[in-house]
Enzyme design. Structure first.
Site, short mmCIF file in Angstrom:
data_model
loop_
_atom_site.label_atom_id
_atom_site.label_comp_id
_atom_site.label_asym_id
_atom_site.label_seq_id
_atom_site.Cartn_x
_atom_site.Cartn_y
_atom_site.Cartn_z
N ASP A 150 3.09 12.21 9.09
CA ASP A 150 1.67 12.46 9.34
C ASP A 150 1.08 11.45 10.32
O ASP A 150 -0.13 11.33 10.43
CB ASP A 150 0.88 12.43 8.03
CG ASP A 150 1.02 11.09 7.30
OD1 ASP A 150 1.70 10.19 7.83
OD2 ASP A 150 0.44 10.95 6.21
N HIS B 142 2.76 7.71 7.57
CA HIS B 142 3.75 7.52 6.51
C HIS B 142 5.14 7.93 6.98
O HIS B 142 5.29 8.87 7.75
CB HIS B 142 3.33 8.29 5.26
CG HIS B 142 2.00 7.87 4.74
ND1 HIS B 142 0.86 8.63 4.91
CD2 HIS B 142 1.62 6.74 4.09
CE1 HIS B 142 -0.18 8.00 4.38
NE2 HIS B 142 0.25 6.85 3.88
N SER C 15 0.84 -1.20 0.00
CA SER C 15 0.00 0.00 0.00
C SER C 15 0.88 1.25 0.00
O SER C 15 1.95 1.27 -0.60
CB SER C 15 -0.95 -0.05 1.20
OG SER C 15 -0.23 -0.21 2.42
#
Length: 277
Positions: free
Chosen positions: A208, A211, A36
């Site tokens: 964040d 990530h 992902s």
């Protein structure tokens, strides 16, 4: 009707991939990164894929198959397209990451990224079986879900104030992935624990809350390199053990200090003061 259109487009894409699969030579070992957003963004800001690509320059091709926002369900939908069993050349290494998105809080509508834990385990098992059947030379590494910094995640709560993604849920899915890998004899990396060994991980490892920053990516890269160095695979896939493409001595190399010979720089690290072992 929509399903038929999607199937047709996938078939066209599959034929296009087959046609152009070996456009650039000579052939190098292929390392495919499948996952992902942790994978999709892994070339950004000194990301862990960028580190691997740098170290394996002239040795292996680092191929990115990252899909931001995806969970293990979506990965299964495209598994045959990303890793066709009839490909003329199969990857030497596949690094897989799914789990963080699967672990988010379930939405009442049934929509969204959440995948129940037992289904997640079965999905990852199916992915592992598919990859194992690609070829005898294909090696596999699974990455467990990394931690998350809940306080840093923007809008990390539902209408009732419950957190959508928690560090505890990341741990649960990470441990499930690692246990599956033990059962299937697959190399796996406990990213959740590795990152939290750093005392200030919550402040420096995420941009964040989810990530990875350059600091977080360096931890991931070092863990991957450690596995590759310690794995008893033949041939070895550790960057220092692999042959350099066109690495032979040449009179066209830089002139050496003696002014009479040349210096082969094909194996010199760059920058020289950075140690990845």
């Amino acid at each position: 009707m929509l399903f038929q259109l999607e199937s047709t487009l996938r078939e066209i894409d599959r034929e296009r991939i087959k046609k152009h699969r070996n456009m650039v030579g000579p052939k190098r070992p292929q390392f495919v990164l499948f996952g992902s957003s942790i994978v999709q963004h892994s070339f950004y800001e000194k990301g862990w894929a960028a580190i691997l690509s740098h170290l394996y320059a002239r040795k292996a091709d680092i191929i990115l198959r990252g899909y931001a926002g995806w969970n293990s369900r979506r990965a299964l939908q495209v598994l045959d397209d990303v890793f066709p069993k009839d490909a003329t050349e199969q990857p030497s290494l596949v690094i897989v990451y799914f789990g963080g998105n699967d672990s988010v809080l379930a939405h009442p509508s049934g929509l969204g990224q959440h995948v129940p834990l037992q289904e997640y385990i079965q999905n990852m098992k199916k992915i592992a079986i598919h990859l194992k059947n690609l070829s005898k030379k294909t090696r596999i590494i699974f990455l467990g879900a990394p931690p998350c910094n809940e306080a840093q995640i923007l809008g990390n709560s539902d209408l009732l104030g419950q957190p959508l993604r928690t560090n505890e849920s990341c741990r649960t899915y990470s441990e499930a992935c690692l246990e599956l890998c033990r059962e299937m004899n697959i190399k796996a990396i406990d990213i959740w624990s590795a990152i939290q060994k750093r005392k200030d991980w919550g402040d420096v490892c995420f941009n964040d809350g989810i990530h990875l920053t350059a600091e977080g990516s360096e931890i991931v890269a070092r863990e991957i390199l450690k596995v590759l160095k310690e794995a008893e695979w033949e041939p070895s896939l550790h960057w220092k053990s692999m042959p350099v493409e066109f690495g032979e001595d040449s009179p066209y190399d830089p002139v050496a200090a003696d002014g009479k010979t040349t210096k082969n720089v094909s194996r010199e690290p760059f920058p020289k003061n950075l140690d990845w072992d």
